[in-house]
Write a protein that holds these residues in place. Structure first.
Motif, PDB file in Angstrom:
ATOM      1  N   PRO A  27       0.641  -1.478   0.001  1.00 61.61           N
ATOM      2  CA  PRO A  27       0.106  -0.045  -0.176  1.00 61.61           C
ATOM      3  C   PRO A  27       0.784   1.858  -0.195  1.00 61.61           C
ATOM      4  O   PRO A  27       1.762   1.355   0.686  1.00 61.61           O
ATOM      5  CB  PRO A  27      -0.848  -0.739   0.919  1.00 61.61           C
ATOM      6  CG  PRO A  27       0.010  -1.295   2.796  1.00 61.61           C
ATOM      7  CD  PRO A  27       0.800  -1.944   1.472  1.00 61.61           C
ATOM      8  N   CYS A  28       0.909   2.206  -0.624  1.00 57.49           N
ATOM      9  CA  CYS A  28       0.904   3.453  -0.294  1.00 57.49           C
ATOM     10  C   CYS A  28       0.899   4.714   0.876  1.00 57.49           C
ATOM     11  O   CYS A  28       2.287   5.070   1.201  1.00 57.49           O
ATOM     12  CB  CYS A  28       0.095   4.487  -1.300  1.00 57.49           C
ATOM     13  SG  CYS A  28      -1.437   5.448  -1.001  1.00 57.49           S
ATOM     14  N   GLY A  29      -0.050   3.998   1.977  1.00 53.08           N
ATOM     15  CA  GLY A  29      -0.212   5.207   2.918  1.00 53.08           C
ATOM     16  C   GLY A  29      -0.321   6.448   3.122  1.00 53.08           C
ATOM     17  O   GLY A  29      -0.042   6.701   4.294  1.00 53.08           O
ATOM     18  N   ARG A  30      -0.471   7.020   1.744  1.00 55.09           N
ATOM     19  CA  ARG A  30      -0.952   8.006   2.300  1.00 55.09           C
ATOM     20  C   ARG A  30      -2.321   7.985   1.277  1.00 55.09           C
ATOM     21  O   ARG A  30      -3.450   9.366   1.666  1.00 55.09           O
ATOM     22  CB  ARG A  30      -0.329   8.641   1.065  1.00 55.09           C
ATOM     23  CG  ARG A  30       1.378   8.343   1.167  1.00 55.09           C
ATOM     24  CD  ARG A  30       2.441   9.489  -0.116  1.00 55.09           C
ATOM     25  NE  ARG A  30       2.487   9.344  -0.626  1.00 55.09           N
ATOM     26  CZ  ARG A  30       2.845   7.937  -1.359  1.00 55.09           C
ATOM     27  NH1 ARG A  30       3.874   7.431  -1.014  1.00 55.09           N
ATOM     28  NH2 ARG A  30       2.646   7.522  -3.219  1.00 55.09           N
ATOM     29  N   CYS A  31      -2.622   7.129   1.035  1.00 52.31           N
ATOM     30  CA  CYS A  31      -4.166   7.400  -0.147  1.00 52.31           C
ATOM     31  C   CYS A  31      -4.965   7.301   1.546  1.00 52.31           C
ATOM     32  O   CYS A  31      -5.179   7.144   2.149  1.00 52.31           O
ATOM     33  CB  CYS A  31      -4.507   6.974  -0.636  1.00 52.31           C
ATOM     34  SG  CYS A  31      -4.924   5.083  -0.837  1.00 52.31           S
ATOM     35  N   ARG A  32      -6.131   7.694   1.279  1.00 49.96           N
ATOM     36  CA  ARG A  32      -7.961   8.430   1.694  1.00 49.96           C
ATOM     37  C   ARG A  32      -8.228   6.809   2.412  1.00 49.96           C
ATOM     38  O   ARG A  32      -8.634   6.521   3.453  1.00 49.96           O
ATOM     39  CB  ARG A  32      -8.395   8.358   0.964  1.00 49.96           C
ATOM     40  CG  ARG A  32     -10.188   9.231   1.468  1.00 49.96           C
ATOM     41  CD  ARG A  32     -11.190   9.846   1.279  1.00 49.96           C
ATOM     42  NE  ARG A  32     -12.440   9.678   1.434  1.00 49.96           N
ATOM     43  CZ  ARG A  32     -13.438   8.721   1.621  1.00 49.96           C
ATOM     44  NH1 ARG A  32     -13.314   7.518   0.950  1.00 49.96           N
ATOM     45  NH2 ARG A  32     -14.382   8.383   2.151  1.00 49.96           N
ATOM     46  N   GLN A  33      -7.898   5.472   1.836  1.00 50.93           N
ATOM     47  CA  GLN A  33      -7.944   4.362   1.905  1.00 50.93           C
ATOM     48  C   GLN A  33      -7.099   3.726   3.231  1.00 50.93           C
ATOM     49  O   GLN A  33      -7.080   3.125   4.526  1.00 50.93           O
ATOM     50  CB  GLN A  33      -8.525   3.718   1.093  1.00 50.93           C
ATOM     51  CG  GLN A  33      -9.633   3.628  -0.097  1.00 50.93           C
ATOM     52  CD  GLN A  33     -10.577   3.498   0.753  1.00 50.93           C
ATOM     53  OE1 GLN A  33     -11.092   3.108   1.731  1.00 50.93           O
ATOM     54  NE2 GLN A  33     -11.869   3.732  -0.180  1.00 50.93           N
ATOM     55  N   CYS A  34      -5.815   4.271   2.484  1.00 44.32           N
ATOM     56  CA  CYS A  34      -4.782   3.218   3.795  1.00 44.32           C
ATOM     57  C   CYS A  34      -4.563   4.526   4.809  1.00 44.32           C
ATOM     58  O   CYS A  34      -4.711   3.681   5.988  1.00 44.32           O
ATOM     59  CB  CYS A  34      -3.193   3.957   3.144  1.00 44.32           C
ATOM     60  SG  CYS A  34      -2.891   3.034   1.752  1.00 44.32           S
ATOM     61  N   ARG A  35      -5.011   6.028   4.647  1.00 48.05           N
ATOM     62  CA  ARG A  35      -5.078   7.206   6.275  1.00 48.05           C
ATOM     63  C   ARG A  35      -6.107   6.211   7.275  1.00 48.05           C
ATOM     64  O   ARG A  35      -6.145   6.278   8.312  1.00 48.05           O
ATOM     65  CB  ARG A  35      -5.315   8.197   5.693  1.00 48.05           C
ATOM     66  CG  ARG A  35      -4.435   8.992   5.100  1.00 48.05           C
ATOM     67  CD  ARG A  35      -4.163  10.447   4.933  1.00 48.05           C
ATOM     68  NE  ARG A  35      -5.532  10.702   4.485  1.00 48.05           N
ATOM     69  CZ  ARG A  35      -5.693  11.829   4.024  1.00 48.05           C
ATOM     70  NH1 ARG A  35      -4.574  11.749   2.316  1.00 48.05           N
ATOM     71  NH2 ARG A  35      -6.957  11.542   3.029  1.00 48.05           N
ATOM     72  N   LEU A  73      -7.727  -1.634   0.187  1.00 41.58           N
ATOM     73  CA  LEU A  73      -8.313  -0.905  -0.282  1.00 41.58           C
ATOM     74  C   LEU A  73      -7.834   0.319  -1.250  1.00 41.58           C
ATOM     75  O   LEU A  73      -8.256   0.996  -1.941  1.00 41.58           O
ATOM     76  CB  LEU A  73      -9.942  -0.811  -0.202  1.00 41.58           C
ATOM     77  CG  LEU A  73     -10.777  -2.448   0.489  1.00 41.58           C
ATOM     78  CD1 LEU A  73     -12.521  -0.584   1.317  1.00 41.58           C
ATOM     79  CD2 LEU A  73     -10.567  -2.320  -0.678  1.00 41.58           C
ATOM     80  N   CYS A  74      -6.368  -0.083  -0.896  1.00 37.78           N
ATOM     81  CA  CYS A  74      -5.509   0.949  -1.485  1.00 37.78           C
ATOM     82  C   CYS A  74      -5.286   1.464  -2.153  1.00 37.78           C
ATOM     83  O   CYS A  74      -5.803   0.700  -3.628  1.00 37.78           O
ATOM     84  CB  CYS A  74      -3.631   0.311  -1.324  1.00 37.78           C
ATOM     85  SG  CYS A  74      -2.799   2.103  -1.474  1.00 37.78           S
ATOM     86  N   GLU A  75      -5.601   2.908  -3.284  1.00 38.23           N
ATOM     87  CA  GLU A  75      -6.084   3.271  -4.681  1.00 38.23           C
ATOM     88  C   GLU A  75      -4.811   3.114  -5.461  1.00 38.23           C
ATOM     89  O   GLU A  75      -4.894   4.001  -6.093  1.00 38.23           O
ATOM     90  CB  GLU A  75      -6.581   5.108  -4.182  1.00 38.23           C
ATOM     91  CG  GLU A  75      -8.192   4.971  -3.277  1.00 38.23           C
ATOM     92  CD  GLU A  75      -8.313   5.828  -2.877  1.00 38.23           C
ATOM     93  OE1 GLU A  75      -7.941   7.107  -2.964  1.00 38.23           O
ATOM     94  OE2 GLU A  75      -9.542   5.961  -2.579  1.00 38.23           O
ATOM     95  N   GLU A  76      -3.494   3.231  -4.897  1.00 35.07           N
ATOM     96  CA  GLU A  76      -1.986   4.001  -5.014  1.00 35.07           C
ATOM     97  C   GLU A  76      -1.305   2.554  -5.414  1.00 35.07           C
ATOM     98  O   GLU A  76      -0.376   2.982  -6.006  1.00 35.07           O
ATOM     99  CB  GLU A  76      -1.311   5.725  -4.609  1.00 35.07           C
ATOM    100  CG  GLU A  76      -2.438   6.739  -4.566  1.00 35.07           C
ATOM    101  CD  GLU A  76      -2.703   6.665  -5.738  1.00 35.07           C
ATOM    102  OE1 GLU A  76      -1.332   6.720  -7.045  1.00 35.07           O
ATOM    103  OE2 GLU A  76      -3.306   7.359  -5.987  1.00 35.07           O
ATOM    104  N   GLY A  77      -0.875   2.008  -4.486  1.00 33.61           N
ATOM    105  CA  GLY A  77      -0.254   1.156  -4.392  1.00 33.61           C
ATOM    106  C   GLY A  77      -0.092   0.138  -5.190  1.00 33.61           C
ATOM    107  O   GLY A  77      -0.517  -0.037  -6.276  1.00 33.61           O
TER     108      GLY A  77
END
Ligand SMILES: [Zn+2]
Ligand SMILES: [Zn+2]
Length: 340
Positions: free
Chosen positions: A88-96, A102-106
């Motif tokens: 996961p990216c750790g930064r997107c709305r789902q990761c936060r 459901l990460c949007e960027e990873g």
């Protein structure tokens, strides 16, 4: 390094590649064992149909860290780890919100980043967990997917508790783990599968009963003093199994869909309002789910059923046997020494 790649056209090739290098926050993991999941067959089919780029599959990985990036603080060289495939990216709305599944960027190892059918794989430091010393790597590899998915379905979403009746439809790799997780949480378990071999494996995993789909309604009623299952988990995703899961669910029960697909699940407002039922879908898993699966394994309550062990070079043969229904539970590939 040696790796297996699914090529365009659907060929399964053993290839030579330069060793990958970890980025600043990554670890380089020497793959000791990689689980073979049914999803790998779907990926192969998608590549063959031109719907997906060629890739190195493998999303159930256990191995040893051989190199770390400059900014790695939570893992060290020499650690034996389980690797979670979601990066996961750790930064997107789902990761936060801790919904890293459901990460949007990873990226996802074995899907859109190189996976574990290889001698080495690169993973973020936040996506590896030390393996308990009493869990061997062949059993540990499938925990990342089949173990974590089972925990998420049965406990995180299904909320199975002492005395609940949990119905598990489909006794493959995830199903056999789900049976064990439900037993670990004190539930009674009814396993349902068409294949006698799979039903036998479910009983070996602790299921109280294992029946074919035809016998499922009467077996459920026999078990359930409150008329119906508290948790019904569908791991197959056909119209027949989704209808069956729905029909077995009792008041206040949780319906958990795990297999993807386009089948409709008919639900009435009465099911939700008067029946107090919840219909949920379980997609992938989080590091929290993975950590719980490892803890259950350490406690001796969860052991993925591994019935086939093979060298990496035999990947094509193992996948074709999996497609032919010849493998109960999980197969595991070893890129290096067998069963280290
Ligand atoms: Zn999988
Ligand atoms: Zn994210």
């Amino acid at each position: 390094m040696r790796a297996v790649r699914f090529e365009s056209g659907g060929a399964i090739q053993l290839i030579q590649l330069p060793n990958p290098q970890p980025g600043a926050e990554d670890v380089l993991v020497q793959v000791l064992a990689a689980g073979v999941c049914r999803t790998d067959l779907h990926l192969l089919d998608e590549i063959k149909a031109g719907e997906r780029e060629p890739l190195i599959p493998g999303h159930e990985i256990a191995g040893r860290i051989t190199k770390i990036g400059d900014d790695v603080y939570t893992a060290k060289v020499g650690d034996t780890v389980g690797v979670h495939f979601e990066q996961p990216c750790g930064r997107c709305r789902q990761c936060r919100r801790q919904r890293t599944n459901l990460c949007e960027e990873g990226t996802t190892l074995g899907f859109d980043a190189p996976g574990g059918y290889a001698e080495f794989v690169v993973a973020k430091q936040t996506t590896v967990l030390p393996l308990p010393p009493n869990v061997d790597v062949a059993a540990a590899a499938p925990l990342a997917d089949s173990g974590a998915t089972a925990y998420r379905s049965v406990v995180a979403l299904g909320q199975a508790e002492e005395g609940d009746l949990v119905v598990v439809i489909g006794s493959g790799g995830v199903g056999l783990s789900a049976v064990q997780v439900a037993k670990a949480y004190g539930a009674r378990v009814l396993a349902i599968d068409l294949k006698e071999e799979a039903r036998k494996a479910a009983l070996d995993c602790g299921a109280d009963r294992a029946v074919n789909p035809k016998e499922a309604p009467s077996a459920t009623q026999e078990f359930a003093d409150r008329a119906g299952a508290d948790v019904a988990i569908d791991l197959v995703g056909t119209k027949a199994t989704l209808d069956l899961a729905r029909s077995l669910l009792g008041p206040g029960g949780r319906f958990i869909a795990v297999a993807p697909g386009s089948e409709a699940i008919p639900v009435t407002a009465d099911d939700l309002v008067d029946g107090g039922k919840a219909y949920l879908g379980s997609y992938s898993s989080t590091m929290a789910d993975f950590a719980r699966a490892l803890a259950l394994a350490e406690a001796g309550r969860l052991r993925p059923v591994v019935t086939r062990k093979a060298p990496l070079a035999a990947a094509a043969e193992v996948l074709s046997d999996l497609r032919a229904g010849k493998i109960v539970g999980r197969a595991v590939l070893f890129p290096g020494p067998m069963d280290p």
